[in-house]
Design an enzyme around this catalytic site. Sequence first.
Site, PDB file in Angstrom:
ATOM      1  N   GLU A 165      20.820  58.166 -23.505  1.00 59.05           N
ATOM      2  CA  GLU A 165      21.184  56.894 -22.884  1.00 59.05           C
ATOM      3  C   GLU A 165      21.777  57.117 -21.500  1.00 59.05           C
ATOM      4  OE1 GLU A 165      25.204  55.108 -23.664  1.00 59.05           O
ATOM      5  OE2 GLU A 165      24.764  55.804 -25.691  1.00 59.05           O
TER       6      GLU A 165
ATOM      7  N   CYS B  69      23.413  55.254 -28.703  1.00 62.46           N
ATOM      8  CA  CYS B  69      23.500  56.531 -29.423  1.00 62.46           C
ATOM      9  C   CYS B  69      22.398  56.732 -30.453  1.00 62.46           C
ATOM     10  CB  CYS B  69      24.860  56.632 -30.114  1.00 62.46           C
ATOM     11  SG  CYS B  69      26.251  56.483 -28.974  1.00 62.46           S
TER      12      CYS B  69
ATOM     13  N   THR C 180      37.536  59.048 -25.667  1.00 65.60           N
ATOM     14  CA  THR C 180      36.425  59.178 -26.619  1.00 65.60           C
ATOM     15  C   THR C 180      35.153  59.665 -25.933  1.00 65.60           C
ATOM     16  OG1 THR C 180      35.685  56.874 -26.377  1.00 65.60           O
ATOM     17  CG2 THR C 180      37.397  57.320 -28.026  1.00 65.60           C
TER      18      THR C 180
ATOM     19  N   SER D 175      32.676  46.619 -31.422  1.00 68.08           N
ATOM     20  CA  SER D 175      31.868  47.806 -31.690  1.00 68.08           C
ATOM     21  C   SER D 175      32.158  48.388 -33.070  1.00 68.08           C
ATOM     22  CB  SER D 175      32.106  48.863 -30.611  1.00 68.08           C
ATOM     23  OG  SER D 175      31.162  49.904 -30.713  1.00 68.08           O
TER      24      SER D 175
ATOM     25  N   HIS E 199      27.324  59.197 -37.414  1.00 68.76           N
ATOM     26  CA  HIS E 199      27.532  59.153 -35.963  1.00 68.76           C
ATOM     27  C   HIS E 199      29.035  59.049 -35.725  1.00 68.76           C
ATOM     28  CE1 HIS E 199      27.570  58.113 -31.812  1.00 68.76           C
ATOM     29  NE2 HIS E 199      27.974  56.876 -32.044  1.00 68.76           N
TER      30      HIS E 199
ATOM     31  N   LYS F  29      38.262  59.364 -36.374  1.00 68.50           N
ATOM     32  CA  LYS F  29      38.951  58.420 -37.259  1.00 68.50           C
ATOM     33  C   LYS F  29      37.991  57.335 -37.767  1.00 68.50           C
ATOM     34  CE  LYS F  29      42.913  57.312 -39.175  1.00 68.50           C
ATOM     35  NZ  LYS F  29      44.112  57.107 -38.341  1.00 68.50           N
TER      36      LYS F  29
ATOM     37  N   LYS G 155      37.005  56.182 -41.716  1.00 65.52           N
ATOM     38  CA  LYS G 155      36.937  54.816 -42.241  1.00 65.52           C
ATOM     39  C   LYS G 155      35.562  54.531 -42.847  1.00 65.52           C
ATOM     40  CE  LYS G 155      40.308  52.815 -39.008  1.00 65.52           C
ATOM     41  NZ  LYS G 155      40.514  51.792 -37.952  1.00 65.52           N
TER      42      LYS G 155
ATOM     43  N   ASN H  27      32.479  62.807 -28.214  1.00 64.36           N
ATOM     44  CA  ASN H  27      31.317  61.973 -28.496  1.00 64.36           C
ATOM     45  C   ASN H  27      30.162  62.385 -27.587  1.00 64.36           C
ATOM     46  OD1 ASN H  27      29.528  59.994 -29.222  1.00 64.36           O
ATOM     47  ND2 ASN H  27      30.721  58.287 -28.405  1.00 64.36           N
TER      48      ASN H  27
END
Length: 466
Positions: free
Chosen positions: A89, A123, A166, A216, A254, A259, A263, A343
């Site tokens: 991207e 992504c 990030t 997001s 991904h 964190k 989740k 990332n």
Amino acid sequence: MEDDRRWPKDVGIRAMHVVIPSLYVDQADLERYDRVSEGKYTVGLGQKQMGFCTDLEDVNSLCLTAVSQLIENNGLSYSDIGRLEVGTETLVDKSKSAKTVVMQLFAAAGNHRVEGVDTTNACYGGTAALFNALAWAESSAWDGRLAVVVAADIAVYAAGSSARATGGAGAVAMLVGPGASLVVDRGLRGTYMDHAYDFYKPDLGSEYPVVDGQLSVRCYLNALDRCYESYRGECGARGHAVRGLDAFDSFVFHAPYCKLVRKALARLYAKDSVREKTSADEKAAAADKTSADEKAAAVDKTSAADKTSADDKAAEAAAMDRSRPVFEAKTEPSLMLASRVGNTYTASVYSGLASYLLSVPPERLAGKRIGVFSYGSGLASSMYSITVVDNGLAAMVGRLRESVSAGLRRRTRFTAEQFADALDVRRESLHRAPYAPAGDRALLFPGTWYLSGIDEMRRRHYERKE
């Protein structure tokens, strides 16, 4: 169960190579530099370090490095490759694909019959590229050669942005074809697509995205729900046992930041728990000869409670606590590179796959089943699974371990101030022509391709550090 006799055997990933930036910044240093609370990035996001690139590297150079090293490390010739797919991207040209830049590697072998171009959607591009390569290897167009898929990106955010911590950079190149060690389970795929402005790049003059962080996260988790149900549905439709997380030895996600992956695993665990409870309630109701209406009401009530808990922080925390052993066993090993490099957008989920492979002794990998969830904002998402088989598995993992270990070990640590300065140079030099990069070539790893200059016609030129 479908008849596999008409398909090439064991189509999937035969080899992997991970490209790690030669520079990194410590997240604790960034916390102090950004004057945020201690632990905001290291504990709150689950990040330890972040790899980054100077103006010497762009997505083209990352792809050149990844593909050349994959070919060399596996003793291949460029004439062995019949398809090259790039997922990214962070393109530097609105028309010319990164794949065509990489074709200069194939010139000496005289191989210009190589299908594939770039695939772009945040992504998700690396996964779309992989699906294209798998489909080619199982189609009438396949000519018996191998495919290469490379996922590469540079994730940078504006100074002062809450998302800057990030970021990251890197690439993963994969050799795809029959006789693979990582066999992609045929037909077992769940996909969910929708329209959302959770993360996008409308300013073509900037590397920085527009990010709605809360949206997001909601989009990511909703896509996860939909893909999980879709994947389970395909399992049932194709005669496979429909099970939950217990069907997988590992689950790779991904990873925008670690964190969120924590989740995500907890969310799947909670859904499995609700499903099991619903099934148990239904069986108990049937044994008690409960009316159909009462059973339906019980199911609706459970479903509603599940939907309510999606936004319930207390329920989320409880699920994360209960699922901790599952997370530590199945997913935490896959976050090694995500926590230390950051990332990498399209490469993120595949660096997670590589991290998991490196966490298990090779002699214990064969027979493992790996779940994979890929997400790209905007949005596109898929879930699929991989079965590990012993087709040269030890050699594959050995080469991967050597390259990853060397990359992490040889990196140069920059201060937060040096990191900020390097990103300022990237921002100020973007789209300048002619341009000579200011980065220090001495800091690049040997074998790295880099941008040597941009001429007055905006043509980019690359060289390799020997």
